[in-house]
Structure formats: C-alpha cells, structure tokens
Design a protein around this motif. Structure first.
Motif, PDB file in Angstrom:
ATOM      1  N   ALA A 116       0.841  -1.198   0.000  1.00  0.00           N
ATOM      2  CA  ALA A 116       0.000   0.000   0.000  1.00  0.00           C
ATOM      3  C   ALA A 116       0.878   1.251   0.000  1.00  0.00           C
ATOM      4  O   ALA A 116       1.992   1.248   0.524  1.00  0.00           O
ATOM      5  N   GLY A 117       0.368   2.304  -0.596  1.00  0.00           N
ATOM      6  CA  GLY A 117       1.063   3.583  -0.545  1.00  0.00           C
ATOM      7  C   GLY A 117       0.766   4.314   0.747  1.00  0.00           C
ATOM      8  O   GLY A 117      -0.065   3.877   1.561  1.00  0.00           O
ATOM      9  N   ASN A 118       1.432   5.432   0.946  1.00  0.00           N
ATOM     10  CA  ASN A 118       1.217   6.210   2.171  1.00  0.00           C
ATOM     11  C   ASN A 118       1.348   7.697   1.857  1.00  0.00           C
ATOM     12  O   ASN A 118       2.312   8.122   1.223  1.00  0.00           O
TER      13      ASN A 118
ATOM     14  N   ALA B  98      -0.165  14.616  -5.684  1.00  0.00           N
ATOM     15  CA  ALA B  98       0.524  13.905  -4.607  1.00  0.00           C
ATOM     16  C   ALA B  98      -0.069  12.514  -4.400  1.00  0.00           C
ATOM     17  O   ALA B  98       0.662  11.522  -4.251  1.00  0.00           O
ATOM     18  N   ILE B  99      -1.392  12.435  -4.391  1.00  0.00           N
ATOM     19  CA  ILE B  99      -2.055  11.135  -4.238  1.00  0.00           C
ATOM     20  C   ILE B  99      -1.667  10.218  -5.397  1.00  0.00           C
ATOM     21  O   ILE B  99      -1.358   9.031  -5.200  1.00  0.00           O
ATOM     22  N   GLU B 100      -1.662  10.773  -6.607  1.00  0.00           N
ATOM     23  CA  GLU B 100      -1.251  10.027  -7.800  1.00  0.00           C
ATOM     24  C   GLU B 100       0.162   9.457  -7.660  1.00  0.00           C
ATOM     25  O   GLU B 100       0.445   8.329  -8.070  1.00  0.00           O
ATOM     26  N   SER B 101       1.044  10.227  -7.040  1.00  0.00           N
ATOM     27  CA  SER B 101       2.451   9.834  -6.946  1.00  0.00           C
ATOM     28  C   SER B 101       2.719   8.823  -5.843  1.00  0.00           C
ATOM     29  O   SER B 101       3.659   8.028  -5.950  1.00  0.00           O
ATOM     30  N   TYR B 102       1.924   8.839  -4.769  1.00  0.00           N
ATOM     31  CA  TYR B 102       2.201   7.993  -3.613  1.00  0.00           C
ATOM     32  C   TYR B 102       1.347   6.722  -3.545  1.00  0.00           C
ATOM     33  O   TYR B 102       1.652   5.822  -2.767  1.00  0.00           O
TER      34      TYR B 102
ATOM     35  N   PHE C 272      -8.522   7.009  -8.170  1.00  0.00           N
ATOM     36  CA  PHE C 272      -9.787   7.138  -8.899  1.00  0.00           C
ATOM     37  C   PHE C 272     -10.795   7.962  -8.099  1.00  0.00           C
ATOM     38  O   PHE C 272     -11.500   8.811  -8.652  1.00  0.00           O
ATOM     39  N   GLU C 273     -10.874   7.714  -6.802  1.00  0.00           N
ATOM     40  CA  GLU C 273     -11.819   8.464  -5.971  1.00  0.00           C
ATOM     41  C   GLU C 273     -11.379   9.909  -5.804  1.00  0.00           C
ATOM     42  O   GLU C 273     -12.220  10.819  -5.704  1.00  0.00           O
ATOM     43  N   ALA C 274     -10.068  10.134  -5.812  1.00  0.00           N
ATOM     44  CA  ALA C 274      -9.566  11.506  -5.721  1.00  0.00           C
ATOM     45  C   ALA C 274      -9.968  12.330  -6.941  1.00  0.00           C
ATOM     46  O   ALA C 274     -10.152  13.548  -6.839  1.00  0.00           O
ATOM     47  N   VAL C 275     -10.119  11.675  -8.089  1.00  0.00           N
ATOM     48  CA  VAL C 275     -10.578  12.383  -9.289  1.00  0.00           C
ATOM     49  C   VAL C 275     -11.966  12.979  -9.053  1.00  0.00           C
ATOM     50  O   VAL C 275     -12.238  14.130  -9.420  1.00  0.00           O
TER      51      VAL C 275
ATOM     52  N   LEU D  62      -4.585   2.177  -5.599  1.00  0.00           N
ATOM     53  CA  LEU D  62      -5.032   2.718  -6.879  1.00  0.00           C
ATOM     54  C   LEU D  62      -6.431   3.324  -6.789  1.00  0.00           C
ATOM     55  O   LEU D  62      -6.719   4.357  -7.408  1.00  0.00           O
ATOM     56  N   ILE D  63      -7.315   2.702  -6.019  1.00  0.00           N
ATOM     57  CA  ILE D  63      -8.680   3.206  -5.930  1.00  0.00           C
ATOM     58  C   ILE D  63      -8.711   4.584  -5.280  1.00  0.00           C
ATOM     59  O   ILE D  63      -9.572   5.406  -5.582  1.00  0.00           O
TER      60      ILE D  63
END
Length: 579
Positions: A147-149, A179-183, A161-164, A157-158
């Motif tokens: 998982a990212g942090n 930032a969310i995309e990168s982490y 998508f939800e951040a979009v 990954l989801i």
C-alpha cells in the motif's frame, strides 16, 4: 514422460538437434522438461518484476533435477486500459491467454508446467489453460503491491480514482491530486487491495493449484522468491507422481473457493472467472453457489476497497491459511480437497493460525453476517446479477428509485461528475456486456465518481458490464441476459422505477408486462427495418469475440454451440457446399 513424444528415439534426432541449438545438453534433454508460461512485461506494475520470479522458478526446477524452458504470453493492465478503447480488450484477453498457452504446450509436449502470473485476466486465463491441458502444474503469482502512504494515510489505486471525483467537486486541488497520484502505487505487484488480481491469486491457493502464500506474500518480499523456487520443485514432484490439475481441483475445491471468497469479500469478478475456470476443469458450477453459501458464511475480512486493511495486513494476519482455519471452525471447509503441496486443504487449515483477530475476524464477530458476494434475480435479471454485498451501504439495502439510463460507461461518468445524477437515482449503464460492449468493460470510473461526489449512500448503479475489484457501493453488475442478447435491461426507459432488495436478493423493473412486451416488439421491429451496427463497430479480434462469447452468468466463455456451428460451416465450405 510426455516429452518423449518430441525427443525419444532415432526418429527424433532432428528434434533433439533443435533443442541442442537452444544450448541444452543431452542430460537436460533426457530429463523431465518443464514449460514455464510467463506474463512478464514492462507494461504492467504487477508483472514488471516477473523475470526475477522466472529465474527463481527455473532454479527450483533445476534443483529438483528437471529442465525448465520459458515462454511468454500477453497481459493487459486494467488500470492503464481504463476509460479508453483498451478496456474493450481486457476480458477478451483472458481467452487469448488460455488459447496461446494451450497452443505452445500442445506444440511442445511438456512433462509439467509452471504458470507465472499476477493480474486481473492473466491468472484466470492461465488457470483455464491449466484445466484444459491437464498436465502436472503449479501456478505462482508475482504477489501484491504494498500500500502507498500519504501523510500517514494508506493509499492504493482506488484512492486515485476516488480523488478524481473529489477534485471534480473542488474538495482537493491540483497539487493534492498529483501527490495522491504519486504515492498511491509505490512499486511492483498487483494493486494492493482485495481487487480482482489478489482475489484470484488467493483463490488459486484455495483451489489447491498454488502454494500457500501465493495470494498474500508481497511482491517485494524475498519470501516471494523462495516461494517461486518451491513452486519449481513442487511441479517436478507432481510430474514424478503423475498428479494432474484435474486430480486436484474438483467440485469440492471450487466450493471451497466460493466459501473463501465470501469470507474474504473478494472482487465480484470472481463470479465471472470461477465458472469459466470450472468449465475448463470439466466441473459443474453455477453462480448461484455464491448465494447458496453466502447466507451461511460470514464476511470476516474488511480489506480495501471496502475497508481499511490491505493484502499485506492479511499476510501478517496469517494469509489465506487463516481464512481456511476460520472456514474449518464453521464446518464449511471441504477438508479432503487436495493441493499441489501434497497435503489436503484440511491439513493446511489445521497448520494455520490467525494472528490478528481484527484483520480476520472470529466467526462470532464478523464484519457482516453474510458473505461478501451475492447473486440477485428478478424481472430485470432473470439469469442473475452479481453484487459485492460487503460494499453495499446499509441505507441502500432496500431501495426503489427512478432509472437514469446511459448506453456507455464514459458518458455515465461525465454525467455523474457534471451533477446530473441525483440522490435516490438508479443509474443504468447497458450495452456493456460481453457481446454488447463488446468485452464487458469495468465500470470503475463511474463508481469512483459516485464515491468521490459523496453519493455512495444515495445512488444505486446497475450494468450488464462488470466492475473493477476496486469498486464499492450499491453497484450491481453482470446483469444477465445482457441488453445485446435481448435482456430486460435493454427495455429500461428514463424514469422507470427499479426496485432492489439486497436482503431478498431481488432486482426488478417495475413496469407492467404488457408495456415490456410492447417495448420489446418496438425494438425488434426497429432492428428488422434498420439493423443496428455493433455499438463500437468492432473489427479484428473484438468482432470475432462478440460473435462467439456467451453469457456473463456462465463465465463469458466462448459458446460451445456457436463454435460447433462455425466448425460445421467450415466443413460444408470445404466439401463444396454453398448453403
């Protein structure tokens, strides 16, 4: 040995000569030959590291005294293929993967095989090929991504998508989206939630066709390399004992897989892939098995996208063995089912332990009293529809609302993001089934948009397409028959009332039968006067796929009657008949 067909005796001197051109010695040619089907790729994060897994498998095969020979197959990354033409090819790639492996393995009669996979359609395609070929085999996946942090919050990954959706609503700015995309996706592996890839890699363990740890050991953990070596050694033992996949994966094995899937709360795509795999193993299987067991087996894991935990947490809690242990406590485990380990599933369960009662809840304290998946029937889905029950909000367990109808997933997503879908609506996306799409695309973007706009407890979404394993909410897919096959979903009009009762497993279009017959007649008349072209005018492989593919309720595999009819047509043409 099976490989003797291509290497034994004086008549096979030319064959051996070509093997020596590969650098093989007489000793290597004489021993068991193990085919290694690999989907290593620079296109897919879950496959970018599979060359290292290949090397480990080959080392294991050699340690056991056999000769490994690797070949490649294709793969599509669902996340990268999302929301453009590429997604039409994702599910159809499953059939090509199975076909391509069958071709290579029949053209070069291996004594055994190791299947190296990871992501969405690749693992099911490889398991289908394993069942068809029925030679000693083991599947080894590349393992899940960590998982990212981001600022102390776990991401996957989801989350992106939800951040979009949140970005579209103005709740986050460009910098935070970037930032969310990168982490969110920190490296190699199949996306870190209980999405389709990790669901299927876990169920491969339960089917007995992969070693314990296959579904949960992280891609970057050296335990994955050790497991790959063990897989290489295991297949040689299976060759010596002549134990084939159909000796292992029986009806009991598939029922165990359903039970584990329900306890895990796995992807709704498992209801598409398990029937297809069962068919390849010549096992009778119905999607209604999910409902049969779902009322008895509780939902014990709350993994992303439904909950806060990720696959690495399940591994730390005891992995799939922990799930088998819980099913054993319930008395729902078919203990005598076999596995490639040489042990029974019951013995694996007995040797397993739950290390975290929050990640894998006790049977008396489940997250939900019923299993993670359910099958709905009713006037809108006579042959069934599938829902990830664990993701349905309590507020929508029973819902009736007006239909908002779209003929395309992208158009629906744009409408949702533009605020055209309101609280209480039932969004209907049709002509996205196996035949009508063609290819039964995933509807991850519209579901993520619903979540991002805060509508998850206010809107139901229904489609004859399917959902990503990352989808959550009151989202119902696989509606069968699909619109392109004359299903009732093709008759829905804007404003029609639709009622769904997840408790009763019902999905109904509240329109009088006479009116439905009138609409069906009007559609048939319009089609007769002016035949409607395929939705996206497919050509090439998609055109062939749309002709031969069957219902999602039966796994969206090629229809046997169509294949047989095509074969008969070819025979007639060859014999000079013209009609």
């Amino acid at each position: 040995m099976r490989s003797d067909k291509m290497k034994l005796g004086s008549k096979r001197a030319p064959h051996r000569s070509l093997m020596k051109a590969l650098g093989l010695t007489d000793r290597e040619i004489a021993g068991p030959i193990i085919g290694i089907a690999s989907s290593a790729s620079e296109l897919i994060p879950g496959h970018m590291h599979l060359a290292q897994v290949e090397d480990a498998v080959k080392a294991g095969v050699r340690m056991a005294g056999a000769t490994p020979l690797r070949f490649s197959t294709i793969g599509v990354c669902d996340g990268i293929a999302m929301d453009h033409k590429g997604m039409y090819y994702s599910l159809p790639s499953r059939e090509l993967i199975a076909d391509s492996i069958e071709i290579v393995a029949e053209g070069h009669p291996f004594d055994g095989m190791v299947f190296i996979s990871n992501c969405d359609k690749i693992t099911p395609g490889m398991l289908m090929a394993m069942g068809r070929l029925n030679i000693p085999s083991v599947l080894i996946s590349g393992g899940p991504m960590l998982a990212g942090n981001y600022h102390g919050k776990s991401l996957d990954l989801i989350s992106v998508f939800e951040a979009v959706g949140r970005h579209a609503q103005g709740n986050i700015d460009d910098d935070e989206l970037a930032a969310i995309e990168s982490y969110a996706c920190p490296g190699a592996g199949s996306c870190s939630g209980l999405f389709t890839a990790n669901s299927m890699n876990s169920l491969a363990e339960v089917l007995g066709l992969a070693l314990p740890g296959n579904g949960t050991i992280p891609a970057v953990d050296s335990g994955r390399i050790r497991l790959a070596k063990e897989a290489g050694m295991a297949v040689v033992r299976l060759v010596k004992e002549d134990i084939c996949p159909r000796n292992i994966a029986t009806e009991d094995s598939f029922m165990n897989a359903v039970a584990a899937d329900l306890a895990l709360g796995g992807s709704s795509n498992t209801a598409l892939h398990l029937p297809a795999i069962a068919k390849a193993f010549d096992v009778d299987f119905s999607i209604d098995n999910f409902d049969l067991l779902g009322r008895r087996i509780p939902h014990l894991c709350n993994l992303s996208p439904v909950g806060k935990h990720h696959i690495q947490d399940l591994e730390a809690a005891g992995g799939i063995g922990a799930i088998l242990s819980r099913l054993n406590e319930l008395g729902e485990l078919k203990r005598d089912a076999r596995s490639v380990t040489g042990k029974t599933i019951g013995e694996i369960a007995d040797a397993s332990r739950v290390w975290d009662d929050e990640v894998v809840r006790p049977v008396g304290r489940p997250y939900h009293s019923e299993g993670g998946l359910a099958v709905l029937h009713g006037s809108l889905a006579p042959d069934g529809a599938v829902v990830k029950l664990a993701g349905v909000p309590e507020a929508l367990r029973v819902h009736e609302g007006p239909a908002v109808v779209y003929e395309d997933g992208e158009v629906a997503t744009e409408a949702i993001l533009a605020g055209k879908v309101k609280s209480g609506d039932v969004v209907v996306i049709r002509n996205e089934g196996p035949k009508g799409g063609p290819g039964m695309r995933e509807m991850l973007s519209p579901t993520s948009a619903i979540v991002g706009l805060g509508l998850i407890e206010k809107v139901v979404l229904i489609t004859d397409g399917r959902f990503s394993g990352g989808s959550t909410g009151a989202v119902i897919g696989h509606v069968s028959p699909e619109a392109a096959n004359g299903g009732p979903i093709g008759l829905v009009q804007e404003g029609d009332r639709i009622r769904v009762d997840f408790n009763k497993r019902s999905l109904d279009l509240l329109v009088e039968e006479d009116e439905k017959k009138r609409r069906a007649g009007a559609l048939a008349e319009a089609s007769a006067e002016k035949p409607v072209a395929a939705k996206h005018n497919p050509d090439g492989y998609l055109a062939r796929y749309s002709i031969f593919v069957g219902s999602a309720a039966e796994g969206a595999i090629y229809r046997k009657d169509f294949v047989e009819a095509a074969s008969e047509s070819v025979k007639r043409l060859q014999s000079g008949e013209t009609s």
